[in-house]
Design a protein around this motif. Structure first.
Motif, PDB file in Angstrom:
ATOM      1  N   MET A   1      -0.875  11.993  -0.095  1.00 21.58           N
ATOM      2  CA  MET A   1      -1.613  12.399  -1.301  1.00 21.58           C
ATOM      3  C   MET A   1      -3.005  12.900  -0.931  1.00 21.58           C
ATOM      4  SD  MET A   1      -0.536   9.470  -4.052  1.00 21.58           S
ATOM      5  CE  MET A   1      -1.689  10.011  -5.292  1.00 21.58           C
TER       6      MET A   1
ATOM      7  N   GLN B   1      -4.629  16.640  -1.413  1.00 23.42           N
ATOM      8  CA  GLN B   1      -5.925  16.830  -2.079  1.00 23.42           C
ATOM      9  C   GLN B   1      -6.843  17.695  -1.204  1.00 23.42           C
ATOM     10  OE1 GLN B   1      -7.623  13.108  -3.366  1.00 23.42           O
ATOM     11  NE2 GLN B   1      -9.583  14.028  -3.904  1.00 23.42           N
TER      12      GLN B   1
ATOM     13  N   ARG C   1       0.836  -1.214   0.000  1.00 26.39           N
ATOM     14  CA  ARG C   1       0.000   0.000   0.000  1.00 26.39           C
ATOM     15  C   ARG C   1       0.867   1.259   0.000  1.00 26.39           C
ATOM     16  NH1 ARG C   1      -3.351  -2.453   4.343  1.00 26.39           N
ATOM     17  NH2 ARG C   1      -5.033  -3.543   3.290  1.00 26.39           N
TER      18      ARG C   1
ATOM     19  N   GLU D   1      -9.095   1.791  -4.685  1.00 24.96           N
ATOM     20  CA  GLU D   1      -8.079   1.733  -3.632  1.00 24.96           C
ATOM     21  C   GLU D   1      -7.756   3.127  -3.072  1.00 24.96           C
ATOM     22  OE1 GLU D   1      -3.571   0.032  -3.223  1.00 24.96           O
ATOM     23  OE2 GLU D   1      -4.959  -1.049  -4.532  1.00 24.96           O
ATOM     24  N   THR D   2      -7.611   3.188  -1.738  1.00 21.18           N
ATOM     25  CA  THR D   2      -7.313   4.465  -1.079  1.00 21.18           C
ATOM     26  C   THR D   2      -5.853   4.852  -1.282  1.00 21.18           C
ATOM     27  OG1 THR D   2      -8.934   3.914   0.615  1.00 21.18           O
ATOM     28  CG2 THR D   2      -7.419   5.710   1.121  1.00 21.18           C
ATOM     29  N   PRO D   3      -5.572   6.071  -1.772  1.00 20.31           N
ATOM     30  CA  PRO D   3      -4.177   6.510  -1.943  1.00 20.31           C
ATOM     31  C   PRO D   3      -3.508   6.719  -0.586  1.00 20.31           C
ATOM     32  CG  PRO D   3      -5.730   7.966  -3.108  1.00 20.31           C
ATOM     33  CD  PRO D   3      -6.526   7.084  -2.208  1.00 20.31           C
ATOM     34  N   PRO D   4      -2.180   6.867  -0.559  1.00 22.00           N
ATOM     35  CA  PRO D   4      -1.490   7.115   0.707  1.00 22.00           C
ATOM     36  C   PRO D   4      -1.895   8.452   1.323  1.00 22.00           C
ATOM     37  CG  PRO D   4       0.034   7.241  -1.138  1.00 22.00           C
ATOM     38  CD  PRO D   4      -1.244   6.718  -1.679  1.00 22.00           C
TER      39      PRO D   4
ATOM     40  N   LEU E   1     -13.022   9.433  -3.723  1.00 26.15           N
ATOM     41  CA  LEU E   1     -12.258   8.184  -3.833  1.00 26.15           C
ATOM     42  C   LEU E   1     -13.026   7.142  -4.618  1.00 26.15           C
ATOM     43  CD1 LEU E   1     -10.766   7.808  -0.235  1.00 26.15           C
ATOM     44  CD2 LEU E   1      -9.674   8.746  -2.262  1.00 26.15           C
TER      45      LEU E   1
ATOM     46  N   TRP F   1      -7.038   6.954   7.741  1.00 25.13           N
ATOM     47  CA  TRP F   1      -6.570   8.109   6.966  1.00 25.13           C
ATOM     48  C   TRP F   1      -7.392   9.360   7.262  1.00 25.13           C
ATOM     49  CZ3 TRP F   1      -9.562  10.907   3.668  1.00 25.13           C
ATOM     50  CH2 TRP F   1     -10.733  10.311   3.160  1.00 25.13           C
TER      51      TRP F   1
ATOM     52  N   PRO G   1       3.368   3.793  -1.496  1.00 27.90           N
ATOM     53  CA  PRO G   1       3.840   4.102  -2.846  1.00 27.90           C
ATOM     54  C   PRO G   1       5.346   3.892  -2.943  1.00 27.90           C
ATOM     55  CG  PRO G   1       3.203   6.105  -1.656  1.00 27.90           C
ATOM     56  CD  PRO G   1       2.801   4.952  -0.800  1.00 27.90           C
TER      57      PRO G   1
END
Length: 200
Positions: free
Chosen positions: A187, A191, A111, A181-184, A178, A149, A113
């Motif tokens: 990020m 946003q 998960r 998949e949830t971004p880190p 979203l 998150w 990046p």
């Protein structure tokens, strides 16, 4: 080696903070979770790790010594530099990282990046025996990582000067956007800041 810094928080940016120590402003690279605990104008103590390169000196800051030790341990694995080690800590809490490595949870590690399947397998292989004691959460690694998150992004936004209400609105807007998949967390925080920048 600069092991820690204590001083007034002069400024907070999305990925760093300036801590004024004895009249000198030190730029410290921090993960969103660490930045969320800082407040501009207030005194703070950060455990730090100084990374020396031919062309730069970079100070990385952490909420506590545990995070710092894990950051340094992660870099002993082949292919892991300071930025990737910090990315791991930006996505997962230290205890979740230890559980993932100890249990060989490749899905949790990928998960982050920059970490693919082979990189995750290498982390498990090289660090499993050196990761230290692992506390087993009743709901396992996935439970420790799910839904966290929102809190990290909310805290990060508030630490950067927006109100709790604005932070809640930004988190809700990011959550709606979203898909899959949830971004880190870094990020997601960027946003949220972009969204809030339009309403300031």
């Amino acid at each position: 080696m600069i092991a820690s810094v204590r001083g007034v928080v002069a400024a907070i940016a999305p990925d760093s903070a300036v801590i004024e120590v004895g009249g000198v402003g030190l730029a410290v690279q921090c993960a969103p979770g660490t930045l969320a605990g800082l407040k501009a104008g207030a005194e703070a103590r950060l455990a730090t790790s100084l990374v020396v390169r031919e062309d730069s000196l970079t100070l990385y800051g952490f909420a506590d010594d545990d995070e710092k030790h894990l950051f340094e341990l992660l870099q002993t694995a082949s292919g892991v530099g300071p930025r990737l080690a910090q990315a791991v800590l930006a996505v997962h809490q230290p205890e979740a990282v230890r559980r993932a490595i100890s249990a060989g949870d490749i899905a949790a590690l990928t998960r982050v990046p920059g970490i693919g399947k082979k990189g995750a397998e290498r982390l498990v292989l090289e660090l499993r025996d050196r990761i230290g004691a692992v506390s087993l959460a009743p709901d396992g690694v996935a439970g420790a990582l799910a839904g966290g998150w929102q809190d990290q992004v909310r805290q990060g936004v508030v630490a950067l000067g927006w109100s709790a209400q604005q932070a809640d609105q930004a988190v809700a807007a990011v959550a709606e956007s979203l898909d899959g998949e949830t971004p880190p967390v870094p990020m997601l925080l960027r946003q949220a800041i972009r969204l809030l920048g339009r309403t300031r």
